[in-house]
Design a protein around this motif. Structure first.
Motif, PDB file in Angstrom:
ATOM      1  N   ARG A   3       0.821  -1.196   0.000  1.00  0.00           N
ATOM      2  CA  ARG A   3       0.000   0.000   0.000  1.00  0.00           C
ATOM      3  C   ARG A   3       0.864   1.259   0.000  1.00  0.00           C
ATOM      4  O   ARG A   3       0.560   2.229  -0.670  1.00  0.00           O
ATOM      5  N   GLN A   4       1.957   1.298   0.762  1.00  0.00           N
ATOM      6  CA  GLN A   4       2.837   2.461   0.819  1.00  0.00           C
ATOM      7  C   GLN A   4       3.556   2.660  -0.505  1.00  0.00           C
ATOM      8  O   GLN A   4       3.754   3.776  -0.952  1.00  0.00           O
ATOM      9  N   THR A   5       3.968   1.590  -1.154  1.00  0.00           N
ATOM     10  CA  THR A   5       4.649   1.693  -2.434  1.00  0.00           C
ATOM     11  C   THR A   5       3.701   2.282  -3.466  1.00  0.00           C
ATOM     12  O   THR A   5       4.072   3.147  -4.254  1.00  0.00           O
ATOM     13  N   SER A   6       2.456   1.835  -3.462  1.00  0.00           N
ATOM     14  CA  SER A   6       1.455   2.353  -4.388  1.00  0.00           C
ATOM     15  C   SER A   6       1.196   3.842  -4.134  1.00  0.00           C
ATOM     16  O   SER A   6       1.062   4.627  -5.065  1.00  0.00           O
ATOM     17  N   LYS A   7       1.142   4.213  -2.852  1.00  0.00           N
ATOM     18  CA  LYS A   7       0.913   5.609  -2.488  1.00  0.00           C
ATOM     19  C   LYS A   7       2.090   6.478  -2.942  1.00  0.00           C
ATOM     20  O   LYS A   7       1.906   7.574  -3.470  1.00  0.00           O
ATOM     21  N   ARG A   8       3.307   5.982  -2.772  1.00  0.00           N
ATOM     22  CA  ARG A   8       4.504   6.713  -3.203  1.00  0.00           C
ATOM     23  C   ARG A   8       4.531   6.882  -4.718  1.00  0.00           C
ATOM     24  O   ARG A   8       4.920   7.926  -5.235  1.00  0.00           O
ATOM     25  N   LYS A   9       4.115   5.866  -5.424  1.00  0.00           N
ATOM     26  CA  LYS A   9       4.064   5.948  -6.883  1.00  0.00           C
ATOM     27  C   LYS A   9       3.065   7.014  -7.334  1.00  0.00           C
ATOM     28  O   LYS A   9       3.329   7.754  -8.267  1.00  0.00           O
ATOM     29  N   LYS A  10       1.920   7.057  -6.661  1.00  0.00           N
ATOM     30  CA  LYS A  10       0.915   8.058  -7.002  1.00  0.00           C
ATOM     31  C   LYS A  10       1.449   9.474  -6.744  1.00  0.00           C
ATOM     32  O   LYS A  10       1.284  10.372  -7.571  1.00  0.00           O
ATOM     33  N   ILE A  11       2.096   9.660  -5.601  1.00  0.00           N
ATOM     34  CA  ILE A  11       2.666  10.975  -5.264  1.00  0.00           C
ATOM     35  C   ILE A  11       3.731  11.352  -6.289  1.00  0.00           C
ATOM     36  O   ILE A  11       3.763  12.477  -6.788  1.00  0.00           O
ATOM     37  N   ALA A  12       4.575  10.419  -6.640  1.00  0.00           N
ATOM     38  CA  ALA A  12       5.626  10.683  -7.634  1.00  0.00           C
ATOM     39  C   ALA A  12       5.009  11.015  -8.991  1.00  0.00           C
ATOM     40  O   ALA A  12       5.459  11.920  -9.692  1.00  0.00           O
ATOM     41  N   PHE A  13       3.961  10.280  -9.367  1.00  0.00           N
ATOM     42  CA  PHE A  13       3.279  10.535 -10.641  1.00  0.00           C
ATOM     43  C   PHE A  13       2.683  11.943 -10.670  1.00  0.00           C
ATOM     44  O   PHE A  13       2.878  12.693 -11.624  1.00  0.00           O
ATOM     45  N   TYR A  14       1.936  12.307  -9.633  1.00  0.00           N
ATOM     46  CA  TYR A  14       1.297  13.629  -9.598  1.00  0.00           C
ATOM     47  C   TYR A  14       2.329  14.751  -9.530  1.00  0.00           C
ATOM     48  O   TYR A  14       2.190  15.799 -10.182  1.00  0.00           O
ATOM     49  N   THR A  15       3.381  14.546  -8.764  1.00  0.00           N
ATOM     50  CA  THR A  15       4.443  15.545  -8.664  1.00  0.00           C
ATOM     51  C   THR A  15       5.111  15.744 -10.029  1.00  0.00           C
ATOM     52  O   THR A  15       5.321  16.870 -10.486  1.00  0.00           O
ATOM     53  N   THR A  16       5.420  14.656 -10.696  1.00  0.00           N
ATOM     54  CA  THR A  16       6.037  14.720 -12.023  1.00  0.00           C
ATOM     55  C   THR A  16       5.105  15.410 -13.018  1.00  0.00           C
ATOM     56  O   THR A  16       5.539  16.236 -13.825  1.00  0.00           O
ATOM     57  N   THR A  17       3.823  15.095 -12.953  1.00  0.00           N
ATOM     58  CA  THR A  17       2.849  15.707 -13.853  1.00  0.00           C
ATOM     59  C   THR A  17       2.778  17.218 -13.631  1.00  0.00           C
ATOM     60  O   THR A  17       2.790  18.010 -14.595  1.00  0.00           O
ATOM     61  N   VAL A  18       2.712  17.649 -12.383  1.00  0.00           N
ATOM     62  CA  VAL A  18       2.652  19.086 -12.075  1.00  0.00           C
ATOM     63  C   VAL A  18       3.919  19.789 -12.556  1.00  0.00           C
ATOM     64  O   VAL A  18       3.859  20.850 -13.180  1.00  0.00           O
ATOM     65  N   ILE A  19       5.065  19.192 -12.295  1.00  0.00           N
ATOM     66  CA  ILE A  19       6.336  19.787 -12.728  1.00  0.00           C
ATOM     67  C   ILE A  19       6.376  19.886 -14.250  1.00  0.00           C
ATOM     68  O   ILE A  19       6.800  20.902 -14.812  1.00  0.00           O
ATOM     69  N   LEU A  20       5.910  18.866 -14.932  1.00  0.00           N
ATOM     70  CA  LEU A  20       5.879  18.867 -16.390  1.00  0.00           C
ATOM     71  C   LEU A  20       4.954  19.970 -16.921  1.00  0.00           C
ATOM     72  O   LEU A  20       5.324  20.705 -17.845  1.00  0.00           O
ATOM     73  N   ILE A  21       3.789  20.110 -16.343  1.00  0.00           N
ATOM     74  CA  ILE A  21       2.834  21.142 -16.777  1.00  0.00           C
ATOM     75  C   ILE A  21       3.411  22.540 -16.542  1.00  0.00           C
ATOM     76  O   ILE A  21       3.367  23.395 -17.428  1.00  0.00           O
ATOM     77  N   VAL A  22       3.977  22.755 -15.356  1.00  0.00           N
ATOM     78  CA  VAL A  22       4.584  24.057 -15.063  1.00  0.00           C
ATOM     79  C   VAL A  22       5.726  24.339 -16.032  1.00  0.00           C
ATOM     80  O   VAL A  22       5.864  25.442 -16.560  1.00  0.00           O
TER      81      VAL A  22
END
Length: 182
Positions: A3-22
């Protein structure tokens, strides 16, 4: 653990997406600024060429109110530099030390100062006291008054106005905020 690994992946995905958009937004703004600078430069160069071919024997009456002056935007650039120089072109301002070379146009309108320097007062005479001009300061050297940031005390400012020439020498440099203008 899963569950923690999945949560970390989601956080990394959203963070990467926001950085890419910015990053894409910043890149888009930068590209738009480059295009705007190229547009201003092309108009300025066309105006200079036209001014070099023009005779300035007759006095021109310009608009000195400045009522339509505002910060330069790309929406102001659909101007015809040939027509503006033909109607209002009266000379040049050159500062050789910084490579500045602009046409002078009679009057201070949004169109005039989008391609060069505008005369602030009617019936000015060069070589007799101050000679008031108005123009846009751009952050890029070579665009309109963008080279002024590199002017030093002692630099020469050459003015050609209705066929007469005068050379001024810079006595002082200082930055004036737009709120101090009037």
């Amino acid at each position: 653990m899963f569950r923690q690994t999945s949560k970390r992946k989601k956080i990394a995905f959203y963070t990467t997406t926001v950085i890419l958009i910015v990053g894409l937004v910043v890149l888009g703004v930068f590209i738009k600024h480059i295009q705007f600078s190229k547009q201003v430069n092309a108009l300025q160069q066309e105006a200079l060429v036209e001014m070099q071919q023009k005779s300035t024997d007759q006095r021109v009456i310009g608009n000195y109110s400045g009522e339509d002056i505002e910060p330069l935007r790309s929406s102001h650039l659909p101007v015809d530099p040939v027509e503006l120089i033909d109607q209002y072109g009266v000379g040049f301002i050159r500062i050789p030390a910084v490579g500045m070379d602009l046409p002078i146009l009679e009057g201070i309108t949004k169109a005039n100062i989008s391609i060069g320097a505008g005369t602030v007062k009617a019936n000015q005479q060069i070589g007799k006291g101050n000679f008031a001009l108005l123009g846009h300061y751009m952050t890029s050297q070579g665009l309109l008054f963008g080279s002024l940031q590199y002017v030093s005390v002692g630099d020469e400012v050459e003015i050609t106005f209705y066929g007469e020439e005068a050379t001024y020498v810079v006595q002082e440099t200082r930055v004036i905020h737009q709120s101090e203008g009037q």
